[in-house]
Design an enzyme around this catalytic site. Sequence first.
Site, short mmCIF file in Angstrom:
data_model
loop_
_atom_site.label_atom_id
_atom_site.label_comp_id
_atom_site.label_asym_id
_atom_site.label_seq_id
_atom_site.Cartn_x
_atom_site.Cartn_y
_atom_site.Cartn_z
N GLU A 69 8.74 23.07 -41.13
CA GLU A 69 8.99 21.63 -41.32
C GLU A 69 9.63 21.32 -42.66
O GLU A 69 10.48 20.44 -42.77
CB GLU A 69 7.68 20.84 -41.14
CG GLU A 69 7.22 20.73 -39.68
CD GLU A 69 6.57 22.00 -39.15
OE1 GLU A 69 6.25 22.89 -39.97
OE2 GLU A 69 6.37 22.11 -37.93
N HIS A 138 -2.54 16.69 -33.07
CA HIS A 138 -1.56 16.20 -32.10
C HIS A 138 -1.71 14.70 -31.83
O HIS A 138 -1.06 14.18 -30.93
CB HIS A 138 -1.69 16.95 -30.77
CG HIS A 138 -1.18 18.35 -30.82
ND1 HIS A 138 -1.78 19.32 -31.58
CD2 HIS A 138 -0.13 18.95 -30.21
CE1 HIS A 138 -1.14 20.46 -31.42
NE2 HIS A 138 -0.12 20.27 -30.60
#
Lengths: 333, 391
Positions: A69, A138
């Site tokens: 990321e 999530h």
Amino acid sequence: MSEQNPQQGTETLTLAKAITRALHDEMAANRKVLALGEDIGKLGGVYRVTEGLQKTFGPTRIMDTPLGEAGIIGTSIGMALRGYRPVPEIQFDGFVFPGFNQITSQLAKMHGRTHGQYQVSVTVRIPYGGMIGSVEHHSESPEALFTHTPGLRVVTPSSPHDAYWMLRKAIAHPDPVIYFEPKRRYWMKGEVNFEDTDFDPFTAQVVREGDDLTIATYGPLVPVALAAAQAAVEDGQSIEVIDLRSLSPLDIPTIEASIQKTGRLVVAHEAPTFGGIGSDIAAAITERCFYHLEAPVIRVGGYHMPYPVSRIEEEYVPGIDRLLEAVDRSLAY
Amino acid sequence: MSQTQNPTNPWGTPERIQLMNEAGETTPHTSFSAYADELTGEDLKDMYRTMALTRRFCDEMTSLQRQGQLALWVPSRGQEAAQVASARALAANDYIFPSYRDHGVLLERGITPEEITPLFRGSGTLGWDAKKHNVHSYTLVLAAQVLHATGYAMGLNLDAEIEAETGEAQTGQGQATDPTQDPDKPAVAVYCGDGSTTEGDVHESMVFAASYNAPVLFFVQNNHWAISVPFSVQSRVPISTRAAGYGFEGLRVDGNDVLAVYAATRYAMDKIRTGEGPVLIEAETYRLGPHTTADDPTKYRPEDHGATYEPLDPMLRLEAYLRSTGQADDAFFDDIAAYTKEQVKSVRSYVLASEPETFETYLDRAYAAPHQQVEDDRSFYRAYNDGFEED
């Protein structure tokens, strides 16, 4: 803003497909728009939001990246410095943190640090929020961490129309934009008007008019707030609902105007209430509308704990009943 | 697990490239001498001048910090050869991402000493025209700029793709150089230190650069200290060794040898320009001073480090070479001393007179376009200050 709008009229799309279409249309309009992220190419992303785009634009404009990321955000900044408009995708909310340093210490500050010599037009797409029955990391709502960072703009749509135009305007904007996608609403359908070119993504919108109380919310909770307002009709309550849409800048005047009418405010989000956007709105409205308020501003949100396991997530995420409980508390003053 | 103080590397270590030894004596090298031979005596004297200016400027800035005129200074003493010779080997249109200690790189690039001062004075964050010099701002968060460089280099590849499609050379957000007149295909050079290579951003940079065959040079100045942590604790192997793990070439060079640094950088940039992707150069140098003016190396450094490393000083080495080859004499070095003295005098007066732009200028720059919360703060700021005026 892109030079031309390839679409005309209106069309009914899911929120996910509205995002796909926005990305497609902005890429078609500007050769320097590109998207990058994990699995976004051949697979089309874990939610298939970028499905089919690589076939149209090729692998150098819809780039499947290595899994990193910080790499995705950091290289996006470099490409933006060269004049590109990258749209990096973070796979899930809780995965943004390895790239957090690059977003907050670099992306947010680059325009100021370079004394305005460089614009970094990066739009970071982050699916966020809960109620999808998933596992740890999530289902988080980290938006306040970004709104607290000067230099970033933070927006989140709640409808396919807003999703389409908000993304197009974000990509075309000279500032970096964090674009939070309410993932549990990806499959919600709605009409997109492709001719709404004057759309301003940085304004709030009154999505239901009412006289007794205002609920201000955004993203995944907008349909919940609308359902609560509808349910409250049975009790004779008239509730106004505001979709904030933009979290930075925050459209305080729209909320202010509503409070001058209703005198009561409930702010709702999935993120923990402490240190959240709701706290800021409560403070701002108390400062500006003290003499109009009939009750304290009430915040409804997540608890101060990590997002729970999915089998008990309904207790964490505000639903219709928690909103109505807050409405009753406010109206009891 | 104990720290490895005496690393060995069974997988092989790149040769340490040296063309000029500590006494200033040169030895030919089959691969690299040809690049060093491009440098004329005038070039070397010019490089010496920039190195001397870098050092004198650095000393003056240290003094200014001690006198309370700067918020901080980051000395480059000892690293002048690595910085000036590598920057000399780049093309004018190569885009540079510096770290925060690369004053020699900036001076070699034509940025003035004065333009380097605002960040450290606390009166600005970027004092030079980045696009004119193709040199980005200093980056204070370790290694963040290494990813920006990789992305910028990926952008150059995308530019080439657009040019192939449209026939139009791309300039990105604008550079001083005209891409239609470029004699060399542009590439990117990014500077970082040995301490930075610990950061995950460097790892991701090298993965991404390899994945996308990005035209980027990773120039690591190994000055042997990450503030107080010696290199022996930071890494079991020379940093140049790591390049092989990413699938590109790593060079190890004597970073205090201007000829070797120049030659290695020229070689690397040639290779990068041909489309072979990234190259890593580890320039082994030594930080003669503290990490910053907030540091105190007497607390962690061996007492005899001066005796060990001062003789390796790149300035002494180049001076010995220029003298022994008859290219420079006392008159040249006297001229340099007078030149650098004059330069730092003007820096001192510049710094003492240097004031920040208005507070509102910084509000203006937080965003590229108007932002409501900034405008609200601006209104408050004005009203608050107007209140004082009324009193």
